[in-house]
Design a protein around this motif. Structure first.
Motif, PDB file in Angstrom:
ATOM      1  N   ALA A   1       0.815  -1.213   0.000  1.00  0.00           N
ATOM      2  CA  ALA A   1       0.000   0.000   0.000  1.00  0.00           C
ATOM      3  C   ALA A   1       0.851   1.267   0.000  1.00  0.00           C
ATOM      4  N   VAL A   2       2.163   1.113   0.193  1.00  0.00           N
ATOM      5  CA  VAL A   2       3.082   2.259   0.162  1.00  0.00           C
ATOM      6  C   VAL A   2       3.980   2.093  -1.056  1.00  0.00           C
ATOM      7  N   PRO A   3       3.738   2.836  -2.136  1.00  0.00           N
ATOM      8  CA  PRO A   3       4.539   2.676  -3.351  1.00  0.00           C
ATOM      9  C   PRO A   3       6.009   2.979  -3.094  1.00  0.00           C
ATOM     10  N   GLU A   4       6.861   2.379  -3.890  1.00  0.00           N
ATOM     11  CA  GLU A   4       8.305   2.505  -3.703  1.00  0.00           C
ATOM     12  C   GLU A   4       8.767   3.951  -3.719  1.00  0.00           C
ATOM     13  N   TRP A   5       8.135   4.776  -4.556  1.00  0.00           N
ATOM     14  CA  TRP A   5       8.570   6.169  -4.639  1.00  0.00           C
ATOM     15  C   TRP A   5       8.177   6.980  -3.404  1.00  0.00           C
ATOM     16  N   LEU A   6       7.234   6.453  -2.592  1.00  0.00           N
ATOM     17  CA  LEU A   6       6.827   7.142  -1.373  1.00  0.00           C
ATOM     18  C   LEU A   6       7.621   6.662  -0.163  1.00  0.00           C
ATOM     19  N   ASP A   7       8.300   5.539  -0.303  1.00  0.00           N
ATOM     20  CA  ASP A   7       9.079   4.973   0.798  1.00  0.00           C
ATOM     21  C   ASP A   7      10.062   5.972   1.404  1.00  0.00           C
ATOM     22  N   PRO A   8      10.830   6.734   0.602  1.00  0.00           N
ATOM     23  CA  PRO A   8      11.746   7.704   1.207  1.00  0.00           C
ATOM     24  C   PRO A   8      11.031   8.754   2.055  1.00  0.00           C
ATOM     25  N   LEU A   9       9.866   9.237   1.605  1.00  0.00           N
ATOM     26  CA  LEU A   9       9.145  10.264   2.356  1.00  0.00           C
ATOM     27  C   LEU A   9       8.812   9.767   3.758  1.00  0.00           C
ATOM     28  N   VAL A  10       8.265   8.547   3.863  1.00  0.00           N
ATOM     29  CA  VAL A  10       7.890   8.009   5.170  1.00  0.00           C
ATOM     30  C   VAL A  10       9.139   7.800   6.024  1.00  0.00           C
ATOM     31  N   SER A  11      10.218   7.356   5.399  1.00  0.00           N
ATOM     32  CA  SER A  11      11.473   7.163   6.117  1.00  0.00           C
ATOM     33  C   SER A  11      11.995   8.493   6.665  1.00  0.00           C
ATOM     34  N   PHE A  12      11.963   9.535   5.837  1.00  0.00           N
ATOM     35  CA  PHE A  12      12.432  10.848   6.283  1.00  0.00           C
ATOM     36  C   PHE A  12      11.557  11.391   7.411  1.00  0.00           C
ATOM     37  N   GLU A  13      10.255  11.140   7.342  1.00  0.00           N
ATOM     38  CA  GLU A  13       9.366  11.615   8.399  1.00  0.00           C
ATOM     39  C   GLU A  13       9.740  11.005   9.747  1.00  0.00           C
ATOM     40  N   HIS A  14      10.173   9.762   9.733  1.00  0.00           N
ATOM     41  CA  HIS A  14      10.536   9.099  10.984  1.00  0.00           C
ATOM     42  C   HIS A  14      11.887   9.566  11.511  1.00  0.00           C
ATOM     43  N   ALA A  15      12.694  10.183  10.670  1.00  0.00           N
ATOM     44  CA  ALA A  15      14.007  10.670  11.110  1.00  0.00           C
ATOM     45  C   ALA A  15      14.017  12.175  11.353  1.00  0.00           C
ATOM     46  N   ALA A  16      13.022  12.882  10.805  1.00  0.00           N
ATOM     47  CA  ALA A  16      13.015  14.350  10.860  1.00  0.00           C
ATOM     48  C   ALA A  16      12.508  14.876  12.196  1.00  0.00           C
ATOM     49  N   ALA A  17      12.901  16.104  12.494  1.00  0.00           N
ATOM     50  CA  ALA A  17      12.385  16.821  13.671  1.00  0.00           C
ATOM     51  C   ALA A  17      11.246  17.739  13.256  1.00  0.00           C
ATOM     52  N   TYR A  18      11.271  18.167  11.983  1.00  0.00           N
ATOM     53  CA  TYR A  18      10.219  19.063  11.504  1.00  0.00           C
ATOM     54  C   TYR A  18       9.839  18.731  10.063  1.00  0.00           C
ATOM     55  N   GLU A  19       8.601  19.075   9.722  1.00  0.00           N
ATOM     56  CA  GLU A  19       8.100  18.917   8.358  1.00  0.00           C
ATOM     57  C   GLU A  19       7.309  20.171   8.016  1.00  0.00           C
TER      58      GLU A  19
ATOM     59  N   GLU B   1      -5.513   2.835   4.876  1.00  0.00           N
ATOM     60  CA  GLU B   1      -5.009   2.345   6.155  1.00  0.00           C
ATOM     61  C   GLU B   1      -3.544   2.725   6.339  1.00  0.00           C
ATOM     62  N   ALA B   2      -2.755   2.639   5.270  1.00  0.00           N
ATOM     63  CA  ALA B   2      -1.344   3.023   5.339  1.00  0.00           C
ATOM     64  C   ALA B   2      -1.212   4.508   5.632  1.00  0.00           C
ATOM     65  N   ARG B   3      -2.073   5.317   5.045  1.00  0.00           N
ATOM     66  CA  ARG B   3      -2.022   6.759   5.305  1.00  0.00           C
ATOM     67  C   ARG B   3      -2.358   7.065   6.755  1.00  0.00           C
ATOM     68  N   MET B   4      -3.343   6.364   7.310  1.00  0.00           N
ATOM     69  CA  MET B   4      -3.698   6.564   8.713  1.00  0.00           C
ATOM     70  C   MET B   4      -2.538   6.136   9.623  1.00  0.00           C
ATOM     71  N   LYS B   5      -1.884   5.044   9.255  1.00  0.00           N
ATOM     72  CA  LYS B   5      -0.756   4.558  10.042  1.00  0.00           C
ATOM     73  C   LYS B   5       0.396   5.551  10.003  1.00  0.00           C
ATOM     74  N   ARG B   6       0.585   6.166   8.856  1.00  0.00           N
ATOM     75  CA  ARG B   6       1.654   7.154   8.696  1.00  0.00           C
ATOM     76  C   ARG B   6       1.465   8.330   9.653  1.00  0.00           C
ATOM     77  N   GLN B   7       0.224   8.646  10.007  1.00  0.00           N
ATOM     78  CA  GLN B   7      -0.051   9.788  10.877  1.00  0.00           C
ATOM     79  C   GLN B   7       0.437   9.586  12.307  1.00  0.00           C
ATOM     80  N   SER B   8       0.800   8.354  12.659  1.00  0.00           N
ATOM     81  CA  SER B   8       1.292   8.090  14.015  1.00  0.00           C
ATOM     82  C   SER B   8       2.567   8.875  14.313  1.00  0.00           C
ATOM     83  N   ILE B   9       3.239   9.343  13.268  1.00  0.00           N
ATOM     84  CA  ILE B   9       4.457  10.117  13.456  1.00  0.00           C
ATOM     85  C   ILE B   9       4.182  11.393  14.241  1.00  0.00           C
ATOM     86  N   LEU B  10       2.939  11.870  14.198  1.00  0.00           N
ATOM     87  CA  LEU B  10       2.584  13.092  14.922  1.00  0.00           C
ATOM     88  C   LEU B  10       2.386  12.835  16.416  1.00  0.00           C
ATOM     89  N   ARG B  11       2.343  11.567  16.800  1.00  0.00           N
ATOM     90  CA  ARG B  11       2.110  11.226  18.206  1.00  0.00           C
ATOM     91  C   ARG B  11       3.330  10.566  18.852  1.00  0.00           C
TER      92      ARG B  11
END
Length: 290
Positions: free
Chosen positions: A94-112, A151-161
């Motif tokens: 449900a997470v295309p390969e081209w979006l994988d870096p974005l989610v990875s960066f969100e988990h490492a970033a302090a700000y977006e 569902e993947a998009r909702m899961k991605r939002q956990s980064i805010l918590r």
């Protein structure tokens, strides 16, 4: 330096660190390769974070030694290379390969920092709104596949918590408030959710009103992700993500990132402040409710 999963975010830290060390020594990639006992292709690959090949910590150690890194610098980069556990999104259909870096960066970033001019950004979407977006975009996908994407998009939002929480700063073109996605009730609930989210200490939402006229962004949606560490510059990261149809463009050149940071600063200055923006959101919601 903080060790992160060696997805795109970790690979970027390693790549930027190796480039910085090599340039500090005034060496070429070929010279580093000779010193480390590896090929020039290997040096080039380790300095290019977009390469998806597995990182070997022994090679990272050899490259840092070749660049006369301090013990602390070497150990920091090697620690990242050793922490190669994949995030939940890796291999998720449900997470295309081209979006994988974005989610990875969100988990490492302090700000977006996000500028959006067509739809509410994914991190602030309700499930119903996200479903309507995917149904419109994925006209050839099955209902089951679309549900997985939502569902993947909702899961991605956990980064805010998470703790510490990602600091999200969004500038929305007023057109986003006026575009009804899904039915009226879906949009009303989305605007309510947006206003409530903006009250969180780690989320800022500003609206760029129509009255602002022409603005700094000129064109479309972009995202800046970063982390600043003045004490350990190698721990810093910054990347710009520009979403396109079924692919994303990632810019990490310092000049490119600087240009987008300046653009976002101009947009923040042109947009209504957070209090006035809350009133604009409430006004759009009230109009839909009338």
């Amino acid at each position: 330096m903080t060790a992160t999963q060696t997805g795109p975010a970790g690979r970027m830290q390693i790549a930027r660190g190796l480039i910085s060390l090599r340039e500090r020594c005034g060496l070429t990639q070929t010279q580093v390769a000779e010193r480390a006992g590896v090929s020039t292709t290997t040096v080039s690959r380790y300095e290019a974070w977009q390469d998806r090949a597995r990182i070997r910590w022994a090679t990272v150690k050899a490259l840092t030694d070749a660049c006369e890194a301090t013990t602390q610098e070497r150990e920091a980069l090697v620690a990242i290379a050793k922490s190669q556990a994949d995030g939940w999104w890796v291999g998720d259909s449900a997470v295309p390969e081209w979006l994988d870096p974005l989610v990875s960066f969100e988990h490492a970033a302090a700000y977006e920092h996000v500028f959006a001019n067509t739809v509410i950004p994914g991190l602030l979407q309700t499930r119903e709104y996200a479903l309507a977006i995917h149904q419109a975009r994925e006209v050839r996908s099955s209902n089951e596949d679309i549900e997985l994407m939502v569902e993947a998009r909702m899961k991605r939002q956990s980064i805010l918590r998470q703790d510490p929480a990602l600091h999200l700063w969004v500038v929305l073109d007023e057109a986003v408030l006026r575009r009804t996605v899904g039915d009226t009730e879906t949009m009303i609930r989305q605007l309510k959710h947006l206003d409530e989210a903006a009250k969180s200490p780690n989320i800022d939402v500003q609206i760029l009103p129509f009255s602002a006229g022409a603005h700094a962004a000129g064109a479309g949606h972009f995202v800046i992700l970063g982390r600043d560490d003045e004490r350990e510059p190698l721990n810093s990261m910054a990347v710009v993500y520009i979403e396109m149809r079924r692919r994303g463009v990632y810019l990490d050149d310092a000049e490119d990132v600087g240009d987008y940071k300046l653009t976002f600063d101009y947009l923040r200055s042109q947009a209504a402040d957070t209090t006035a923006s809350s009133r604009l959101i409430a006004g759009a919601r009230q109009e839909l409710s009338s």
